[in-house]
Motif scaffolding. Structure first.
Motif, PDB file in Angstrom:
ATOM      1  N   GLN A  51      -0.621  29.361  50.434  1.00 41.75           N
ATOM      2  CA  GLN A  51      -1.161  27.904  50.476  1.00 41.75           C
ATOM      3  C   GLN A  51      -0.648  27.130  51.857  1.00 41.75           C
ATOM      4  N   SER A  52       0.936  27.579  52.268  1.00 41.56           N
ATOM      5  CA  SER A  52       0.998  26.845  53.299  1.00 41.56           C
ATOM      6  C   SER A  52       0.774  27.584  54.869  1.00 41.56           C
ATOM      7  N   LYS A  53      -0.123  28.481  54.691  1.00 40.20           N
ATOM      8  CA  LYS A  53      -0.769  29.412  55.999  1.00 40.20           C
ATOM      9  C   LYS A  53       0.307  29.988  56.930  1.00 40.20           C
ATOM     10  N   ARG A  54       1.176  30.636  56.080  1.00 42.73           N
ATOM     11  CA  ARG A  54       2.265  31.298  56.661  1.00 42.73           C
ATOM     12  C   ARG A  54       1.808  32.568  57.239  1.00 42.73           C
ATOM     13  N   THR A  55       2.190  33.007  58.366  1.00 48.55           N
ATOM     14  CA  THR A  55       1.736  34.382  58.951  1.00 48.55           C
ATOM     15  C   THR A  55       2.461  35.540  58.230  1.00 48.55           C
ATOM     16  N   ILE A  56       3.504  35.526  57.576  1.00 52.69           N
ATOM     17  CA  ILE A  56       4.478  36.544  56.928  1.00 52.69           C
ATOM     18  C   ILE A  56       4.605  35.946  55.371  1.00 52.69           C
ATOM     19  N   ILE A  57       4.923  36.766  54.622  1.00 50.04           N
ATOM     20  CA  ILE A  57       5.478  36.615  53.180  1.00 50.04           C
ATOM     21  C   ILE A  57       6.801  36.827  53.216  1.00 50.04           C
ATOM     22  N   PRO A  58       7.728  35.531  53.044  1.00 51.89           N
ATOM     23  CA  PRO A  58       9.025  35.651  52.990  1.00 51.89           C
ATOM     24  C   PRO A  58       9.654  36.656  52.063  1.00 51.89           C
ATOM     25  N   GLU A  59      10.667  37.291  52.171  1.00 49.01           N
ATOM     26  CA  GLU A  59      11.279  38.128  51.293  1.00 49.01           C
ATOM     27  C   GLU A  59      12.377  37.717  50.503  1.00 49.01           C
ATOM     28  N   VAL A  60      12.068  37.764  49.164  1.00 50.66           N
ATOM     29  CA  VAL A  60      13.068  37.411  48.209  1.00 50.66           C
ATOM     30  C   VAL A  60      14.065  38.632  47.872  1.00 50.66           C
ATOM     31  N   HIS A  61      15.412  38.594  48.175  1.00 51.73           N
ATOM     32  CA  HIS A  61      16.103  39.719  47.881  1.00 51.73           C
ATOM     33  C   HIS A  61      16.528  39.788  46.396  1.00 51.73           C
ATOM     34  N   ASP A  62      17.172  40.797  45.853  1.00 54.89           N
ATOM     35  CA  ASP A  62      17.911  40.545  44.543  1.00 54.89           C
ATOM     36  C   ASP A  62      19.316  39.799  44.841  1.00 54.89           C
ATOM     37  N   ALA A  63      19.701  39.260  43.687  1.00 57.65           N
ATOM     38  CA  ALA A  63      20.573  38.495  43.705  1.00 57.65           C
ATOM     39  C   ALA A  63      22.073  39.001  44.042  1.00 57.65           C
ATOM     40  N   ILE A  64      22.831  38.563  44.871  1.00 65.32           N
ATOM     41  CA  ILE A  64      24.203  39.391  45.072  1.00 65.32           C
ATOM     42  C   ILE A  64      25.325  38.091  44.733  1.00 65.32           C
ATOM     43  N   THR A  65      26.579  38.704  45.017  1.00 62.49           N
ATOM     44  CA  THR A  65      27.780  37.607  44.425  1.00 62.49           C
ATOM     45  C   THR A  65      28.151  37.074  45.723  1.00 62.49           C
ATOM     46  N   ILE A  66      28.864  36.092  45.619  1.00 64.45           N
ATOM     47  CA  ILE A  66      29.498  35.194  46.772  1.00 64.45           C
ATOM     48  C   ILE A  66      30.528  36.332  47.512  1.00 64.45           C
ATOM     49  N   ASN A  67      31.056  37.088  46.810  1.00 65.27           N
ATOM     50  CA  ASN A  67      31.816  38.314  47.398  1.00 65.27           C
ATOM     51  C   ASN A  67      31.208  39.135  48.478  1.00 65.27           C
ATOM     52  N   GLN A  68      30.141  39.546  47.670  1.00 70.47           N
ATOM     53  CA  GLN A  68      29.097  40.521  48.474  1.00 70.47           C
ATOM     54  C   GLN A  68      28.685  39.843  49.641  1.00 70.47           C
ATOM     55  N   LEU A  69      28.448  38.326  50.005  1.00 66.15           N
ATOM     56  CA  LEU A  69      28.202  37.755  50.876  1.00 66.15           C
ATOM     57  C   LEU A  69      28.979  38.002  52.257  1.00 66.15           C
ATOM     58  N   LYS A  70      30.142  38.241  51.804  1.00 69.27           N
ATOM     59  CA  LYS A  70      31.091  38.556  53.179  1.00 69.27           C
ATOM     60  C   LYS A  70      30.469  39.632  53.908  1.00 69.27           C
ATOM     61  N   ASN A  71      29.914  40.787  53.276  1.00 68.11           N
ATOM     62  CA  ASN A  71      29.340  41.887  53.986  1.00 68.11           C
ATOM     63  C   ASN A  71      28.244  41.649  54.665  1.00 68.11           C
ATOM     64  N   ARG A  72      27.387  40.383  54.428  1.00 70.03           N
ATOM     65  CA  ARG A  72      26.186  40.095  55.338  1.00 70.03           C
ATOM     66  C   ARG A  72      26.409  39.038  56.269  1.00 70.03           C
ATOM     67  N   TYR A  73      27.725  38.725  56.482  1.00 67.36           N
ATOM     68  CA  TYR A  73      27.948  37.533  57.242  1.00 67.36           C
ATOM     69  C   TYR A  73      27.450  37.722  58.758  1.00 67.36           C
ATOM     70  N   SER A  74      27.376  38.934  59.113  1.00 59.95           N
ATOM     71  CA  SER A  74      27.167  39.277  60.529  1.00 59.95           C
ATOM     72  C   SER A  74      25.699  39.407  60.714  1.00 59.95           C
TER      73      SER A  74
END
Length: 248
Positions: free
Chosen positions: A138-161
């Motif tokens: 609908q918004s004429k994007r050139t990519i389809i954004p990816e929706v990831h599986d849910a993670i916990t707030i603690n797991q976010l620490k491993n993604r900070y980088s």
């Protein structure tokens, strides 16, 4: 003008071969005809095309103008959304895609009312990814954004980088000045994470955890916003800042 996404394997020379559900949508729902124009997004670019022929289970379209338009932002926005109640996540995903987000990760926090087991996570992610695809068309994007599986707030620490900068709308000490300072740190090409709390807000231990990682606490104004409003507002601020200051 309608927009469709295809894989690199669907391109042969200066033609795309559109199959599957998109073929059905073009032929039987939209009832498009030979000679009509449409956009085809493939590999992060968008080409203007003309319908050349209808074959069995396939629409053949010819490229008339390559790289017709680029709707991408000069930054990569990644929404980290505290799981909301009801169908609010669907609204958030739809609007986030329209605003230019490239990735969305649901976050399970201590004050989230919604709890997902592994089966629900997979089903929800599939549903949310479908909504992201529809919004991208609908918004004429050139990519389809990816929706990831849910993670916990603690797991976010491993993604900070993964982020060059992480913004957290909360009760910032200096109000909108903190927001201005944080936005001015954003440069072209950066990956910007935006962490939004659920309906119940952040637990103070969660704020301490993300600030210890180096996150920037910002303000979205003097009013208290619902989680879906906060997500849309924060993404809009980053989108506008990038468009006005980092674009061509």
């Amino acid at each position: 003008m309608f927009n469709f996404f295809v894989n690199e394997t669907d391109k042969h020379g200066d033609r795309y071969y559109i199959i599957g559900s998109d073929f059905n949508h073009i032929a039987n729902v939209l009832r498009m005809k030979q000679g009509e124009v449409l956009l085809v997004s493939c590999g992060g670019k968008s080409d203007l095309c003309e319908i050349e022929a209808f074959e069995t289970n396939c629409v053949v379209v010819k490229i008339t103008q390559e790289n017709f338009q680029d709707t991408s932002l000069p930054i990569k926005m990644h929404l980290l959304q505290g799981l909301p109640k009801s169908d609010k996540m669907e609204l958030i995903i739809q609007k986030a895609v329209e605003l230019g987000v490239e990735e969305i990760t649901p976050i399970e926090m201590s004050r989230c009312v919604v709890k997902l087991d592994d089966k629900k996570k997979k089903n929800k992610t599939a549903r949310w990814q479908s909504i992201a695809e529809s919004a991208a068309k609908q918004s004429k994007r050139t990519i389809i954004p990816e929706v990831h599986d849910a993670i916990t707030i603690n797991q976010l620490k491993n993604r900070y980088s993964d982020f060059d900068i992480l913004l957290v709308p909360y009760e910032s000490k200096n109000g909108m000045q903190d927001t201005k300072t944080a936005l001015e740190k954003i440069k072209s090409g950066m990956t910007v994470g935006i962490l939004i709390g659920p309906e119940g807000g952040f637990d103070e231990s969660e704020i301490r955890s993300v600030t210890d990682m180096g996150a920037h606490v910002i303000s979205l104004g003097k009013r208290i916003l619902r989680t879906e409003t906060a997500a849309i507002t924060a993404l809009s601020m980053c989108m506008l800042y990038a468009e006005m200051n980092l674009g061509e």
